[in-house]
Design a protein around this motif. Structure first.
Motif, PDB file in Angstrom:
ATOM      1  N   PHE A   2      22.193  48.700 -37.539  1.00 19.86           N
ATOM      2  CA  PHE A   2      22.292  50.011 -38.190  1.00 19.86           C
ATOM      3  C   PHE A   2      23.434  50.857 -37.638  1.00 19.86           C
ATOM      4  CE2 PHE A   2      17.675  48.955 -38.208  1.00 19.86           C
ATOM      5  CZ  PHE A   2      17.612  48.598 -39.534  1.00 19.86           C
TER       6      PHE A   2
ATOM      7  N   LEU B  21      25.175  44.790 -46.263  1.00 22.50           N
ATOM      8  CA  LEU B  21      23.873  45.226 -46.762  1.00 22.50           C
ATOM      9  C   LEU B  21      22.744  44.561 -45.978  1.00 22.50           C
ATOM     10  CD1 LEU B  21      22.814  46.970 -49.181  1.00 22.50           C
ATOM     11  CD2 LEU B  21      22.489  44.831 -50.388  1.00 22.50           C
TER      12      LEU B  21
ATOM     13  N   ALA C  60      23.809  45.383 -41.650  1.00 25.03           N
ATOM     14  CA  ALA C  60      24.073  46.705 -41.089  1.00 25.03           C
ATOM     15  C   ALA C  60      23.206  47.812 -41.665  1.00 25.03           C
ATOM     16  CB  ALA C  60      25.550  47.067 -41.282  1.00 25.03           C
ATOM     17  N   GLY C  61      22.696  47.624 -42.867  1.00 23.12           N
ATOM     18  CA  GLY C  61      21.946  48.700 -43.494  1.00 23.12           C
ATOM     19  C   GLY C  61      22.850  49.599 -44.311  1.00 23.12           C
ATOM     20  N   SER C  62      22.348  50.787 -44.653  1.00 22.23           N
ATOM     21  CA  SER C  62      23.081  51.656 -45.563  1.00 22.23           C
ATOM     22  C   SER C  62      22.736  53.111 -45.276  1.00 22.23           C
ATOM     23  CB  SER C  62      22.703  51.284 -47.006  1.00 22.23           C
ATOM     24  OG  SER C  62      23.257  52.175 -47.925  1.00 22.23           O
TER      25      SER C  62
ATOM     26  N   ARG D 109      12.854  53.599 -35.124  1.00 24.75           N
ATOM     27  CA  ARG D 109      13.851  53.248 -36.143  1.00 24.75           C
ATOM     28  C   ARG D 109      13.163  53.002 -37.479  1.00 24.75           C
ATOM     29  NH1 ARG D 109      18.451  49.376 -33.998  1.00 24.75           N
ATOM     30  NH2 ARG D 109      17.207  48.553 -32.304  1.00 24.75           N
TER      31      ARG D 109
ATOM     32  N   VAL E 132      17.238  55.375 -40.077  1.00 25.67           N
ATOM     33  CA  VAL E 132      18.475  54.743 -39.616  1.00 25.67           C
ATOM     34  C   VAL E 132      19.196  54.063 -40.764  1.00 25.67           C
ATOM     35  CG1 VAL E 132      17.774  54.407 -37.218  1.00 25.67           C
ATOM     36  CG2 VAL E 132      17.220  52.668 -38.907  1.00 25.67           C
ATOM     37  N   SER E 133      18.491  53.876 -41.896  1.00 28.29           N
ATOM     38  CA  SER E 133      19.137  53.273 -43.048  1.00 28.29           C
ATOM     39  C   SER E 133      18.383  53.647 -44.316  1.00 28.29           C
ATOM     40  CB  SER E 133      19.188  51.749 -42.888  1.00 28.29           C
ATOM     41  OG  SER E 133      19.870  51.171 -43.970  1.00 28.29           O
ATOM     42  N   GLU E 134      19.145  53.890 -45.387  1.00 31.22           N
ATOM     43  CA  GLU E 134      18.551  54.151 -46.694  1.00 31.22           C
ATOM     44  C   GLU E 134      18.984  53.034 -47.622  1.00 31.22           C
ATOM     45  OE1 GLU E 134      18.698  59.044 -46.424  1.00 31.22           O
ATOM     46  OE2 GLU E 134      20.138  57.976 -47.666  1.00 31.22           O
ATOM     47  N   GLU E 135      18.092  52.106 -47.870  1.00 32.86           N
ATOM     48  CA  GLU E 135      18.442  50.892 -48.605  1.00 32.86           C
ATOM     49  C   GLU E 135      18.391  51.138 -50.112  1.00 32.86           C
ATOM     50  OE1 GLU E 135      19.304  48.097 -46.993  1.00 32.86           O
ATOM     51  OE2 GLU E 135      18.892  48.910 -45.010  1.00 32.86           O
TER      52      GLU E 135
ATOM     53  N   ASP F 138      15.065  45.181 -49.514  1.00 34.98           N
ATOM     54  CA  ASP F 138      15.944  45.312 -48.346  1.00 34.98           C
ATOM     55  C   ASP F 138      15.227  46.044 -47.214  1.00 34.98           C
ATOM     56  OD1 ASP F 138      18.186  43.976 -49.367  1.00 34.98           O
ATOM     57  OD2 ASP F 138      18.818  45.750 -50.466  1.00 34.98           O
TER      58      ASP F 138
ATOM     59  N   LYS G  64      14.399  44.392 -43.476  1.00 35.08           N
ATOM     60  CA  LYS G  64      14.765  44.988 -42.187  1.00 35.08           C
ATOM     61  C   LYS G  64      13.542  45.063 -41.269  1.00 35.08           C
ATOM     62  CE  LYS G  64      19.120  46.190 -43.188  1.00 35.08           C
ATOM     63  NZ  LYS G  64      19.253  45.513 -44.478  1.00 35.08           N
TER      64      LYS G  64
END
Lengths: 270, 262
Positions: A131, A209, A212-214, B146, B174-177, B182, B186
């Motif tokens: 991330f 994608l 690493a994530g988004s 996370r 930490v991430s917006e898929e 997805d 994670k």
């Protein structure tokens, strides 16, 4: 149209070639008809778009630098040395070229992920890759490295070893030969390889994608932003796609200008 | 010279013929058939979260009505709407939210009124063993945890925002898929400590993730509508399939997969 052709190329080849060229160009031209021109500037200057573009440029530059640092020695080793299993190593190094990027992402997770083989080691040093922007650069380097290696290796083989051999007999040490003869000789290929790697890094989507994530400004590069915008704002997605196409055209143009083989090499191979 | 140009003509003809053949691919099935004897085939476009249930239901439906074929195509609801508005040959559309179905009804692409057939709510997914000891929705906002969620642009992301607003807990993911799968990926890979996905996703993932239900999830209930599309060449079969999905056997299947009643 005025096409000078050598007598060995049949006319129908040119016909099919034109069809091929149109096949590639037509969809891109068609896309421009979908662009919401009055709002084009507004769409591409939204905070999320700008963040994505800047992140893409930053990470792609970093990935290109990593490709040069790792790729030049790799190409030298593949072109200038002989060892057992060399062909296998070459094939493996070029593997990311043909792998679907999502598989690259899964592989990178297995290596550098939190539960990956090296994840514990990185954790120990207080480095977390998942991330983070570092993860984006790793993913981009992974998919872009083969372009640089491929470009350099063929250039090295074309250039031959005569000048290097002469320099060595005149008493130049290997590092001097590399610096004064080899690198200048392959410099155009190094440039075009770097530009190609940059372009590949810029377009990276699948591995990023997966690995690493988004997140805006951290890991959401332009291709990821386009993919996401498509869900709710197709106009923004098209506008951003056009920006990426323009960057790609620029990059290809640069490559064509830099990929002229030096006359020195051309004479050596004729 | 004549012989040489022949292949070019052949290829040109093939290209033109091929392109026109592509544009006319649709279910070439006569639609004038009484409901008594169902036949022919239909193409069903369904939200990705319906993959498991609709695959089972289509097989059962085909077995019940011999001679019929139900082709399934799964993707994100927004993607499917784009495909349908661009002329993809579909007879039935099942959406993961009402918003995407409304896009089609607004465009007059839906025959009659859509029927709601299932609901879905969010659930917290954690890796096996729950390393970050998540127990409540508020735990997701704790520093050091996370959390991965869907981006606001996709249905599971708008549901996440609705839950955040209702509960007063604001997450710092930490991430917006861009897809719920997805997020699940994670979490199941252990990269994330927790993720917000649908109840049905957790059920389908089996032992790869552990689910933690939370009361605030009731603030965002996703409703799944299904409808016949105006372009359908086999309305009778399309309607029969929708009746089957919304009927007793369909509801049984949805309940088993974790879906709620509409």
């Amino acid at each position: 149209m005025d096409i000078r052709r050598s007598s060995t190329i049949p006319r129908w080849v040119i016909v099919v070639a034109v069809v091929g060229a149109v096949f590639v160009l037509f969809p891109l031209v068609a896309m421009t008809t979908r662009v919401d021109w009055p709002n084009f500037l507004v769409l591409i200057t939204s905070p999320s778009s700008v963040a994505a573009l800047l992140l893409s440029l930053r990470t792609s530059l970093a990935a290109t630098a990593a490709c040069v640092v790792l790729g030049v020695p790799l190409a030298l080793m593949l072109a200038r040395t002989e060892f057992r299993g060399q062909r296998l190593v070459r094939a493996l190094v070029l593997l990311p070229l043909v792998l679907p990027p999502v598989i690259g992402g899964i592989a990178l997770l297995a290596a550098f992920g939190r539960r990956g083989l090296l994840g514990q080691t990185f954790d120990f040093f207080g480095v977390t890759i998942a991330f983070s922007t570092t993860a984006v650069v790793i993913a981009q380097t992974f998919v872009a490295l083969p372009f640089l290696v491929l470009s350099l290796e063929s250039s090295l083989r074309l250039a031959g070893t005569r000048y290097e051999a002469v320099a060595a007999t005149l008493g130049a040490r290997p590092t001097t030969v590399l610096r004064r003869i080899t690198l200048p000789l392959i410099f155009p290929a190094l440039l075009s390889g770097a530009v190609l790697s940059f372009a590949r890094a810029l377009g990276e989507f699948g591995a990023t994608l997966t690995f690493a994530g988004s997140l805006q400004g951290v890991t959401r590069t332009l291709p990821l932003e386009i993919y996401l915008q498509r869900e709710t704002d197709p106009d923004a997605a098209v506008a951003l796609s056009l920006v990426l196409v323009l960057v790609a055209v620029l990059v290809v143009g640069l490559t064509l200008r830099t990929s002229t083989v030096p006359s020195l090499v051309r004479r050596g191979t004729s | 010279m004549k012989l040489r140009s022949l292949p070019s003509i052949a290829i040109a003809v093939a290209v033109i013929a091929g392109s026109s053949a592509c544009s006319s691919t649709g279910p070439a099935v006569p639609s004038t058939r009484s409901t008594a004897a169902l036949s022919g085939s239909i193409t069903v476009f369904a939200a990705a979260s319906l993959t498991g249930t609709f695959t089972v239901l289509a097989t059962k439906f085909e077995a019940k009505h011999r001679g019929t074929t139900v082709e399934l195509s799964f993707a994100g609801s927004a993607d499917l709407v784009t495909q349908i508005t661009n002329g993809a040959p579909a007879d039935v559309f099942a959406s993961a939210d009402t918003k995407n179905m409304t896009k089609l009804t607004d465009a007059n692409l839906v025959e009659g009124k859509p029927v709601n057939f299932a609901t879905n709510v969010l659930e917290i997914a954690v890796p096996p063993g729950n390393p970050a000891s998540i127990a409540t929705f508020a735990d997701l906002a704790k520093p050091g945890v996370r959390t991965v969620v869907c981006a606001p642009q996709v249905p599971c992301g708008s549901a996440t925002i609705a839950v955040e607003q209702a509960s007063g807990v604001s997450l710092a993911p930490v991430s917006e898929e861009s897809a719920v799968t997805d997020v699940l990926g994670k979490v199941s890979s252990g990269e994330a400590d927790a993720g917000l996905v649908y109840v049905t996703d957790i059920k389908a993932a089996g032992s790869k993730v552990t689910g933690i239900t939370f009361p605030e999830s009731s603030a965002a209930v996703n409703t799944y509508p299904i409808a016949t599309l105006t372009g359908s060449a086999n309305v009778a079969l399309a309607k029969a399939f929708i009746d089957y999905v919304t009927g007793a056997i369909g509801q049984e299947e949805f309940a088993a997969a974790g879906f709620g009643k509409p």
